[in-house]
Design a protein around this motif. Structure first.
Motif, PDB file in Angstrom:
ATOM      1  N   GLU A  78      95.912 -47.102  18.554  1.00 32.81           N
ATOM      2  CA  GLU A  78      97.236 -47.059  17.923  1.00 32.81           C
ATOM      3  C   GLU A  78      97.366 -48.111  16.827  1.00 32.81           C
ATOM      4  OE1 GLU A  78      99.720 -47.260  21.404  1.00 32.81           O
ATOM      5  OE2 GLU A  78      99.643 -45.077  21.690  1.00 32.81           O
ATOM      6  N   LYS A  79      96.711 -49.265  16.992  1.00 33.56           N
ATOM      7  CA  LYS A  79      96.742 -50.301  15.959  1.00 33.56           C
ATOM      8  C   LYS A  79      96.023 -49.829  14.705  1.00 33.56           C
ATOM      9  CE  LYS A  79      96.768 -54.157  19.155  1.00 33.56           C
ATOM     10  NZ  LYS A  79      95.912 -55.176  19.775  1.00 33.56           N
ATOM     11  N   THR A  80      94.873 -49.170  14.873  1.00 36.11           N
ATOM     12  CA  THR A  80      94.105 -48.715  13.699  1.00 36.11           C
ATOM     13  C   THR A  80      94.726 -47.494  13.076  1.00 36.11           C
ATOM     14  OG1 THR A  80      92.607 -47.370  15.056  1.00 36.11           O
ATOM     15  CG2 THR A  80      91.916 -49.624  14.590  1.00 36.11           C
ATOM     16  N   ALA A 129      97.949 -46.976  12.795  1.00 39.20           N
ATOM     17  CA  ALA A 129      99.227 -47.325  12.162  1.00 39.20           C
ATOM     18  C   ALA A 129      99.113 -47.522  10.666  1.00 39.20           C
ATOM     19  CB  ALA A 129      99.808 -48.587  12.806  1.00 39.20           C
ATOM     20  N   GLY A 167      95.621 -48.701  23.058  1.00 44.18           N
ATOM     21  CA  GLY A 167      96.279 -49.754  22.279  1.00 44.18           C
ATOM     22  C   GLY A 167      95.528 -50.085  21.000  1.00 44.18           C
ATOM     23  N   ASP A 168      94.200 -50.143  21.080  1.00 41.44           N
ATOM     24  CA  ASP A 168      93.393 -50.417  19.890  1.00 41.44           C
ATOM     25  C   ASP A 168      93.452 -49.250  18.913  1.00 41.44           C
ATOM     26  OD1 ASP A 168      92.674 -52.833  21.018  1.00 41.44           O
ATOM     27  OD2 ASP A 168      90.758 -52.092  21.788  1.00 41.44           O
TER      28      ASP A 168
END
Length: 193
Positions: free
Chosen positions: A189-191, A193, A186-187
């Motif tokens: 995928e956030k960075t 994006a 999850g972390d």
């Protein structure tokens, strides 16, 4: 089933091109370059292995890694300087927890190439491979707490400090405190994006 999938990746480990480096399988021809840094007593100061005593030891190690590629037990790359073609270190997964889709990343660099962001560049590429290709959920890294440069590499890779495992490992006959940093899907995928 997952272990078989990872083994296939190991057997056909892809080459990864980054800005300043190339990540590829370790080769027997890398022996002199690897021996150059692995024989330096300062290099494994915060690692579990001892300096390589001679070039023959390094050659034996590379033969062992070659066998591990063939059996599907090695997801570890040689770090090669693009400008010179010199093998300057390694970066890859030291351990894989197949059941929990997690892995531990490790890296080592020739001192002549340290403090230039190369370790972070290699680790970021390996982390991306872990999430994007291997489908991992979690990637962690451990470091002896005195090794602050290694922790800085982890922080550059957006890993979160999770704590200290007191006497977390017996290294060279001494119990050492280990810091643990990790990044989860999850972390990442956030960075990304």
């Amino acid at each position: 089933m997952k272990k078989n999938r990872y083994a296939k990746l190991s057997a056909k480990l892809p080459t990864i091109e980054c800005d300043r480096i190339i990540l590829r399988k370790m080769l027997f021809e890398d022996a002199e370059d690897m021996y150059e840094y692995s024989s330096n007593p300062d290099v494994p100061k915060y690692l579990t292995w001892y300096p390589h005593p001679d070039i023959e030891y390094t050659k034996a190690y590379l033969r062992y890694e070659s066998q591990r590629y063939r059996t599907g037990d090695c997801i570890d790359w040689a770090v090669v300087d693009k400008a010179s073609g010199k093998m300057i270190g390694t970066c890859g997964f030291a351990k894989i927890d197949y059941q929990n889709d997690s892995a531990e990343i490790g890296y080592v660099l020739n001192p002549n190439f340290q403090r230039k962001g190369i370790a972070a560049e290699a680790a970021q590429a390996v982390i991306a491979f872990g999430f994007d290709v291997m489908g991992l959920e979690r990637i962690e890294a451990r470091y002896m707490i005195e090794n602050t440069p290694s922790r800085r590499v982890m922080e550059k890779c957006n890993m979160t400090f999770e704590g200290i495992r007191r006497s977390g490992a017996k290294v060279k006959d001494v119990y050492r405190d280990l810091g643990v940093c990790a990044i989860v899907r999850g972390d990442y995928e956030k960075t990304d994006a």
